[in-house]
Write an enzyme that holds these catalytic residues in place. Sequence first.
Site, PDB file in Angstrom:
ATOM      1  N   HIS A  53       9.582  13.092  -1.278  1.00 48.05           N
ATOM      2  CA  HIS A  53      10.226  13.895  -2.322  1.00 48.05           C
ATOM      3  C   HIS A  53      10.785  15.130  -1.629  1.00 48.05           C
ATOM      4  O   HIS A  53      10.191  15.619  -0.662  1.00 48.05           O
ATOM      5  CB  HIS A  53       9.211  14.416  -3.340  1.00 48.05           C
ATOM      6  CG  HIS A  53       8.440  13.378  -4.063  1.00 48.05           C
ATOM      7  ND1 HIS A  53       7.284  12.833  -3.579  1.00 48.05           N
ATOM      8  CD2 HIS A  53       8.656  12.801  -5.258  1.00 48.05           C
ATOM      9  CE1 HIS A  53       6.815  11.966  -4.446  1.00 48.05           C
ATOM     10  NE2 HIS A  53       7.625  11.912  -5.469  1.00 48.05           N
ATOM     11  N   ASP A  56       8.109  17.528  -0.685  1.00 51.77           N
ATOM     12  CA  ASP A  56       7.083  17.120   0.297  1.00 51.77           C
ATOM     13  C   ASP A  56       7.467  17.678   1.667  1.00 51.77           C
ATOM     14  O   ASP A  56       6.617  17.906   2.527  1.00 51.77           O
ATOM     15  CB  ASP A  56       7.007  15.592   0.453  1.00 51.77           C
ATOM     16  CG  ASP A  56       6.612  14.879  -0.826  1.00 51.77           C
ATOM     17  OD1 ASP A  56       6.046  15.526  -1.718  1.00 51.77           O
ATOM     18  OD2 ASP A  56       6.875  13.656  -0.911  1.00 51.77           O
ATOM     19  N   MET A  87      14.317   5.768   2.158  1.00 48.96           N
ATOM     20  CA  MET A  87      14.365   6.185   0.750  1.00 48.96           C
ATOM     21  C   MET A  87      14.000   7.654   0.646  1.00 48.96           C
ATOM     22  O   MET A  87      13.161   8.137   1.391  1.00 48.96           O
ATOM     23  CB  MET A  87      13.366   5.323  -0.054  1.00 48.96           C
ATOM     24  CG  MET A  87      13.222   5.662  -1.520  1.00 48.96           C
ATOM     25  SD  MET A  87      12.013   6.940  -1.899  1.00 48.96           S
ATOM     26  CE  MET A  87      10.554   5.985  -2.300  1.00 48.96           C
ATOM     27  N   GLU A 180      11.826   3.997 -11.514  1.00 49.69           N
ATOM     28  CA  GLU A 180      10.420   3.567 -11.474  1.00 49.69           C
ATOM     29  C   GLU A 180       9.759   3.829 -12.818  1.00 49.69           C
ATOM     30  O   GLU A 180       9.742   4.954 -13.311  1.00 49.69           O
ATOM     31  CB  GLU A 180       9.690   4.328 -10.368  1.00 49.69           C
ATOM     32  CG  GLU A 180       8.210   3.989 -10.296  1.00 49.69           C
ATOM     33  CD  GLU A 180       7.515   4.663  -9.115  1.00 49.69           C
ATOM     34  OE1 GLU A 180       8.210   5.138  -8.196  1.00 49.69           O
ATOM     35  OE2 GLU A 180       6.276   4.718  -9.129  1.00 49.69           O
ATOM     36  N   LYS A 182       6.515   3.817 -15.603  1.00 51.24           N
ATOM     37  CA  LYS A 182       5.066   4.015 -15.719  1.00 51.24           C
ATOM     38  C   LYS A 182       4.774   4.206 -17.202  1.00 51.24           C
ATOM     39  O   LYS A 182       5.533   4.903 -17.887  1.00 51.24           O
ATOM     40  CB  LYS A 182       4.647   5.248 -14.905  1.00 51.24           C
ATOM     41  CG  LYS A 182       3.145   5.446 -14.822  1.00 51.24           C
ATOM     42  CD  LYS A 182       2.782   6.601 -13.888  1.00 51.24           C
ATOM     43  CE  LYS A 182       1.282   6.741 -13.768  1.00 51.24           C
ATOM     44  NZ  LYS A 182       0.893   7.890 -12.915  1.00 51.24           N
ATOM     45  N   GLU A 216       6.140  -0.466  -9.585  1.00 51.21           N
ATOM     46  CA  GLU A 216       4.874  -0.147  -8.896  1.00 51.21           C
ATOM     47  C   GLU A 216       3.753  -1.017  -9.460  1.00 51.21           C
ATOM     48  O   GLU A 216       3.550  -1.098 -10.675  1.00 51.21           O
ATOM     49  CB  GLU A 216       4.523   1.336  -9.060  1.00 51.21           C
ATOM     50  CG  GLU A 216       3.144   1.617  -8.434  1.00 51.21           C
ATOM     51  CD  GLU A 216       2.746   3.067  -8.374  1.00 51.21           C
ATOM     52  OE1 GLU A 216       3.587   3.895  -7.985  1.00 51.21           O
ATOM     53  OE2 GLU A 216       1.577   3.369  -8.692  1.00 51.21           O
ATOM     54  N   HIS A 219       1.280   0.670 -11.878  1.00 52.58           N
ATOM     55  CA  HIS A 219       1.853   1.084 -13.165  1.00 52.58           C
ATOM     56  C   HIS A 219       1.948  -0.077 -14.143  1.00 52.58           C
ATOM     57  O   HIS A 219       1.714   0.084 -15.345  1.00 52.58           O
ATOM     58  CB  HIS A 219       3.233   1.711 -12.956  1.00 52.58           C
ATOM     59  CG  HIS A 219       3.187   2.969 -12.149  1.00 52.58           C
ATOM     60  ND1 HIS A 219       4.311   3.658 -11.776  1.00 52.58           N
ATOM     61  CD2 HIS A 219       2.138   3.672 -11.625  1.00 52.58           C
ATOM     62  CE1 HIS A 219       3.968   4.728 -11.084  1.00 52.58           C
ATOM     63  NE2 HIS A 219       2.649   4.746 -10.966  1.00 52.58           N
ATOM     64  N   ASP A 244       6.937  -0.411  -4.946  1.00 54.80           N
ATOM     65  CA  ASP A 244       5.767   0.423  -4.626  1.00 54.80           C
ATOM     66  C   ASP A 244       4.525  -0.462  -4.656  1.00 54.80           C
ATOM     67  O   ASP A 244       4.049  -0.871  -5.727  1.00 54.80           O
ATOM     68  CB  ASP A 244       5.619   1.558  -5.646  1.00 54.80           C
ATOM     69  CG  ASP A 244       6.512   2.750  -5.323  1.00 54.80           C
ATOM     70  OD1 ASP A 244       7.267   2.679  -4.322  1.00 54.80           O
ATOM     71  OD2 ASP A 244       6.448   3.755  -6.050  1.00 54.80           O
ATOM     72  N   ASP A 254      -4.033   6.093 -13.259  1.00 53.39           N
ATOM     73  CA  ASP A 254      -3.326   5.564 -12.084  1.00 53.39           C
ATOM     74  C   ASP A 254      -4.170   5.795 -10.833  1.00 53.39           C
ATOM     75  O   ASP A 254      -4.464   6.928 -10.485  1.00 53.39           O
ATOM     76  CB  ASP A 254      -2.003   6.324 -11.967  1.00 53.39           C
ATOM     77  CG  ASP A 254      -1.070   5.729 -10.936  1.00 53.39           C
ATOM     78  OD1 ASP A 254      -1.260   4.571 -10.539  1.00 53.39           O
ATOM     79  OD2 ASP A 254      -0.134   6.448 -10.541  1.00 53.39           O
ATOM     80  N   ASP A 256      -3.670   4.175  -7.599  1.00 50.73           N
ATOM     81  CA  ASP A 256      -2.953   4.125  -6.315  1.00 50.73           C
ATOM     82  C   ASP A 256      -3.863   3.683  -5.164  1.00 50.73           C
ATOM     83  O   ASP A 256      -3.896   4.305  -4.097  1.00 50.73           O
ATOM     84  CB  ASP A 256      -2.313   5.488  -5.996  1.00 50.73           C
ATOM     85  CG  ASP A 256      -1.212   5.862  -6.983  1.00 50.73           C
ATOM     86  OD1 ASP A 256      -0.553   4.952  -7.520  1.00 50.73           O
ATOM     87  OD2 ASP A 256      -1.018   7.064  -7.222  1.00 50.73           O
ATOM     88  N   ASP A 286       2.836   2.947  -1.979  1.00 52.66           N
ATOM     89  CA  ASP A 286       2.671   4.185  -2.742  1.00 52.66           C
ATOM     90  C   ASP A 286       1.210   4.255  -3.161  1.00 52.66           C
ATOM     91  O   ASP A 286       0.854   3.950  -4.301  1.00 52.66           O
ATOM     92  CB  ASP A 286       3.591   4.196  -3.968  1.00 52.66           C
ATOM     93  CG  ASP A 286       3.499   5.530  -4.699  1.00 52.66           C
ATOM     94  OD1 ASP A 286       2.911   6.472  -4.127  1.00 52.66           O
ATOM     95  OD2 ASP A 286       3.993   5.628  -5.831  1.00 52.66           O
TER      96      ASP A 286
HETATM   97  C1  GLT Z   1       4.143  10.122  -7.706  1.00 50.37           C
HETATM   98  C2  GLT Z   1       4.029   8.881  -8.544  1.00 50.37           C
HETATM   99  C3  GLT Z   1       4.564   7.693  -7.844  1.00 50.37           C
HETATM  100  C4  GLT Z   1       6.025   7.774  -7.588  1.00 50.37           C
HETATM  101  C5  GLT Z   1       6.367   8.856  -6.665  1.00 50.37           C
HETATM  102  C6  GLT Z   1       7.861   8.957  -6.528  1.00 50.37           C
HETATM  103  S1  GLT Z   1       5.698  10.350  -7.127  1.00 50.37           S
HETATM  104  O1  GLT Z   1       3.280  10.055  -6.614  1.00 50.37           O
HETATM  105  O2  GLT Z   1       2.666   8.695  -8.880  1.00 50.37           O
HETATM  106  O3  GLT Z   1       4.279   6.524  -8.527  1.00 50.37           O
HETATM  107  O4  GLT Z   1       6.449   6.579  -6.985  1.00 50.37           O
HETATM  108  O5  GLT Z   1       8.378   9.950  -7.322  1.00 50.37           O
HETATM  109 MN    MN Z   2       0.942   5.165  -9.107  1.00 49.91          MN
HETATM  110 MN    MN Z   3       5.148   4.887  -7.343  1.00 49.79          MN
END
Ligand code: GLT
Ligand code: MN
Ligand code: MN
Length: 383
Positions: A53, A56, A87, A180, A182, A216, A219, A244, A254, A256, A286
Amino acid sequence: MYTPQPSDRFTFGLWTTGNRGRDPFGSEVRPVLSPVDNVELLASIGAYGVNFHDNDLLPIDATPAEREQILRDFEAALSRTGLKVPMVTVNLFSEPVFRDGAFTSHSKQVRQYAVHKAMASMDVGARLGAEVFVLWGGREGSEVDAGKDPRDALKWYREGVDFLCEYALDRGYKMRLALEAKPNEPRGDIFLPTTGAMLGFIATLQHPEMVGVNPEFAHEVMAGLNFVHQVAQALDAGKLFHIDLNDQKGPRFDQDLRFGAENIKSAFFLVKLLEDAGYTGMRHFDAHALRTEDASGVRAFAEGCMRTYLILKEKAQRFHKDAEIAGILSELSAMNEQGALVYSTAEAQRVASLAFDRHAHAAVGLGYEKLDQLVMELLLGVR
Ligand code: GLT
Ligand code: MN
Ligand code: MN
């Protein structure tokens, strides 16, 4: 055999390996990892690229001179290591001004600032050779439905994305946008909550050909959906611009998690789908290391994501070579021997007068129990 190479196209975000383990209930547990050190780490473990980002890399209040110095140091690290930037994305969620949305804020000034911030990120991406620009609308949502007509939100969202497409065209950037989805978190409800919803929205844009999706894993699992099916729909539509990869325990917050940490069968069918489809885009992780980990745990996390992908890729090849699996699959494809349904008046007349024994067809089993067990044994390493 399971050692990642840049040709595998594995990428990580600066925010993933740089994640410091903060969560809503506790503060950071790991020290700052500078972008340059992050690049060195990713190159040392065989990644192809690094994504980020805007903030970042570039602090939001950095002066133009500071931004230029940071970019130069980063570029030097990239050329030292050979790491690419395929990206970039923009942070439209951390700043308090985005508390009720960026592109979907009531305020035109806030919407304008969101576009301003995204354009500056696109400039940085273009400079570093990025060809995909991800937009994750984390704050584009609501808790209080009285506060905003969701049709206005969608209209403003569309204006923002259309503006950015025009900007990329105007500047001659070879950059496509990937949206993306969510379902929730940080908002109670996020607009366009699934990849399927994003695909519907893309069709309403001014430049639908420039916009695809960045699904993702976590998500879609949060939304209770089958991630593999979501990705298949994106592939079918020619819209899988980025992905992702991570993992998630059920429809909760979430998480991750490291790719393949939880839903191994879905992860397998996802890798098989991407490889069978000849997907040429990035395999982006991600995800982040657990809060229990130090720097060596972060490395183990990142290596684990890539290693699991490569193991599953090899399992997908075994799947295709397995004679027993192939036998069941060929019986299924024999059922398709008459080919596609294609309309013509004559064909409609023929179908209308068909005599079909539905009971006989319904009486034959499909062999899915056996097939699924074979897949399970393949994944468990006994085949
Ligand atoms: C954030 C989010 C991710 C996204 C990122 C891109 S930011 O960490 O949880 O799922 O992919 O903006
Ligand atoms: Mn996530
Ligand atoms: Mn993501």
